[in-house]
Design an enzyme around this catalytic site. Structure first.
Site, short mmCIF file in Angstrom:
data_model
loop_
_atom_site.label_atom_id
_atom_site.label_comp_id
_atom_site.label_asym_id
_atom_site.label_seq_id
_atom_site.Cartn_x
_atom_site.Cartn_y
_atom_site.Cartn_z
N SER A 162 -6.82 2.07 1.04
CA SER A 162 -7.36 2.64 -0.21
C SER A 162 -7.15 4.14 -0.19
O SER A 162 -7.16 4.76 0.89
CB SER A 162 -8.86 2.35 -0.32
OG SER A 162 -9.43 3.12 -1.37
N TYR A 172 -17.14 3.02 3.65
CA TYR A 172 -15.93 2.38 3.09
C TYR A 172 -14.71 3.26 3.35
O TYR A 172 -13.67 2.77 3.80
CB TYR A 172 -16.12 2.15 1.58
CG TYR A 172 -14.90 1.55 0.90
CD1 TYR A 172 -14.58 0.20 1.08
CD2 TYR A 172 -14.05 2.33 0.12
CE1 TYR A 172 -13.46 -0.35 0.48
CE2 TYR A 172 -12.93 1.79 -0.49
CZ TYR A 172 -12.64 0.44 -0.31
OH TYR A 172 -11.53 -0.10 -0.91
N1 LIG Z 1 -10.08 -2.87 -6.67
C1 LIG Z 1 -9.86 -1.61 -6.29
O1 LIG Z 1 -10.01 -0.67 -7.09
C2 LIG Z 1 -9.38 -1.30 -4.90
C3 LIG Z 1 -8.97 0.00 -4.62
C4 LIG Z 1 -8.53 0.31 -3.34
C5 LIG Z 1 -8.49 -0.67 -2.37
N2 LIG Z 1 -8.91 -1.93 -2.66
C6 LIG Z 1 -8.86 -2.92 -1.57
O2 LIG Z 1 -8.11 -4.04 -2.00
C7 LIG Z 1 -8.59 -5.22 -1.33
C8 LIG Z 1 -8.87 -6.30 -2.36
O3 LIG Z 1 -9.78 -5.79 -3.30
P1 LIG Z 1 -10.07 -6.53 -4.70
O4 LIG Z 1 -10.40 -5.46 -5.67
O5 LIG Z 1 -8.99 -7.49 -5.02
O6 LIG Z 1 -11.41 -7.31 -4.32
P2 LIG Z 1 -12.14 -8.60 -4.95
O7 LIG Z 1 -11.62 -8.85 -6.32
O8 LIG Z 1 -13.58 -8.35 -4.76
O9 LIG Z 1 -11.66 -9.79 -3.99
C9 LIG Z 1 -12.07 -9.75 -2.65
C10 LIG Z 1 -11.39 -10.86 -1.87
O10 LIG Z 1 -11.80 -10.76 -0.50
C11 LIG Z 1 -12.41 -11.97 -0.09
N3 LIG Z 1 -13.53 -11.68 0.82
C12 LIG Z 1 -14.63 -10.93 0.57
N4 LIG Z 1 -15.48 -10.96 1.63
C13 LIG Z 1 -14.89 -11.74 2.57
C14 LIG Z 1 -15.26 -12.17 3.88
N5 LIG Z 1 -16.42 -11.82 4.47
N6 LIG Z 1 -14.40 -12.97 4.55
C15 LIG Z 1 -13.24 -13.35 4.00
N7 LIG Z 1 -12.83 -12.99 2.77
C16 LIG Z 1 -13.65 -12.19 2.06
C17 LIG Z 1 -12.88 -12.65 -1.37
O11 LIG Z 1 -12.96 -14.08 -1.18
P3 LIG Z 1 -13.85 -15.04 -2.20
O12 LIG Z 1 -13.15 -14.98 -3.54
O13 LIG Z 1 -13.77 -16.39 -1.60
O14 LIG Z 1 -15.21 -14.44 -2.25
C18 LIG Z 1 -11.77 -12.25 -2.35
O15 LIG Z 1 -10.66 -13.09 -2.21
C19 LIG Z 1 -9.82 -4.78 -0.53
O16 LIG Z 1 -9.46 -4.56 0.82
C20 LIG Z 1 -10.22 -3.47 -1.19
O17 LIG Z 1 -10.92 -2.62 -0.33
C21 LIG Z 1 -9.36 -2.27 -3.90
#
Ligand SMILES: NC(=O)c1ccc[n+]([C@@H]2O[C@H](COP(=O)([O-])OP(=O)(O)OC[C@H]3O[C@@H](n4cnc5c(N)ncnc54)[C@H](OP(=O)(O)O)[C@@H]3O)[C@@H](O)[C@H]2O)c1
Length: 244
Positions: free
Chosen positions: A136, A150
């Site tokens: 990130s 984070y």
């Molecule tokens: N969205 C942003 O703006 C952003 C920005 C920078 C970086 N990121 C990074 O991108 C990645 C994905 O983010 P996202 O926005 O796509 O998140 P999201 O929509 O909240 O999806 C999170 C995913 O991680 C899984 N997960 C959560 N807790 C878990 C656990 N304890 N064990 C195994 N799997 C778990 C969830 O599974 P379930 O569906 O089964 O719950 C889901 O598939 C993360 O690493 C995040 O830090 C996101």
């Protein structure tokens, strides 16, 4: 020709958001994808449903080494060409008001889970495999809202990326990361439900909008493809110029 034909990929957190987009993008380029999820089986099934060739669901809480071991065992004799460490959580941990449990919750998945899963996958990674970690911009810039833990977890992911690139180079395994800015997913939906917060964030974006998960997935595809053959140990901002 599809550039990932005959290759096998494991994408963590592929049920939703960025992981879902990555799984679909890699599958569209011919990869056979293992779709990992935690709680949300129906969302993971719908990802498999969109993939035209057979894929496989894997369930595990990546905070648990025991569940990671179980998930790896469920791979059978499969070898991997691509590992995408995407699953993670976001949250506030204000200094002065954060419990050890909250600290552990974030470290356990964003740092320890990424390390332990990658280590467990090592014997299955083919020569020339690619690992892409989802980091990130928070790992490299100051952010508002008391999110230092984070940010620290993502700085750790960047450190893993640089160091693993060197450790795994003898096996011709490339290790890179993407560092997204604000992306429109479930993770940010609650935060941006506040209209003022959304308007402020968008006003600071050079292109005047949040990013889309597909835009991150396209960069991940590049890092998995031969076009990025001479790139390893890098973490690429995917922030629409929010961080330059
Ligand atoms: N969205 C942003 O703006 C952003 C920005 C920078 C970086 N990121 C990074 O991108 C990645 C994905 O983010 P996202 O926005 O796509 O998140 P999201 O929509 O909240 O999806 C999170 C995913 O991680 C899984 N997960 C959560 N807790 C878990 C656990 N304890 N064990 C195994 N799997 C778990 C969830 O599974 P379930 O569906 O089964 O719950 C889901 O598939 C993360 O690493 C995040 O830090 C996101």
């Amino acid at each position: 020709m599809s550039i990932l034909n005959g290759q096998t990929a494991l994408v963590t957190g592929a049920s939703r958001g960025i992981g879902r987009a990555i799984a679909l993008r890699l599958a569209k380029e011919g990869a056979q994808v293992f779709v990992h999820y935690h709680h949300n089986r129906s969302a993971a099934e719908s990802v498999l449903g969109e993939i035209e060739r057979p894929g496989t669901l894997l369930q595990a809480d990546l905070r648990s080494p025991r569940e990671i071991d179980g998930m790896i065992a469920a791979l059978g004799d499969a070898q991997l060409d691509i590992l995408i460490n995407n699953a993670g959580i976001w949250g506030q941990t204000p200094l002065g008001n954060t419990s050890l449990e909250d600290l552990d919750a974030m470290l356990d998945i964003n740092v320890k889970g990424v390390f332990y899963l990658t280590q467990a996958c090592l014997p299955r990674l083919r020569e020339g495999a690619r690992i892409v970690n989802v980091s990130s911009i928070a790992g490299r810039t100051g952010t508002r809202g008391g999110r230092s833990v984070y940010a620290a977890t993502k700085a750790a992911v960047d450190a893993f990326t640089r160091n693993w690139a060197l450790e795994l180079a003898p096996r011709r395994i490339r290790v890179n990361a993407v560092a997204p800015g604000y992306i429109d997913t479930d993770m940010t939906a609650g935060y941006f439900a506040d209209r003022e917060v959304l308007e402020f964030a968008v006003s600071r974006q050079p292109f005047g909008r949040l990013g889309y998960a597909d835009e991150v997935a396209n960069v991940v595809l590049f890092l998995c493809s031969p076009a990025s053959n001479w790139i390893t140990g890098e973490s690429l901002n995917v922030s629409g110029g929010f961080v330059v």
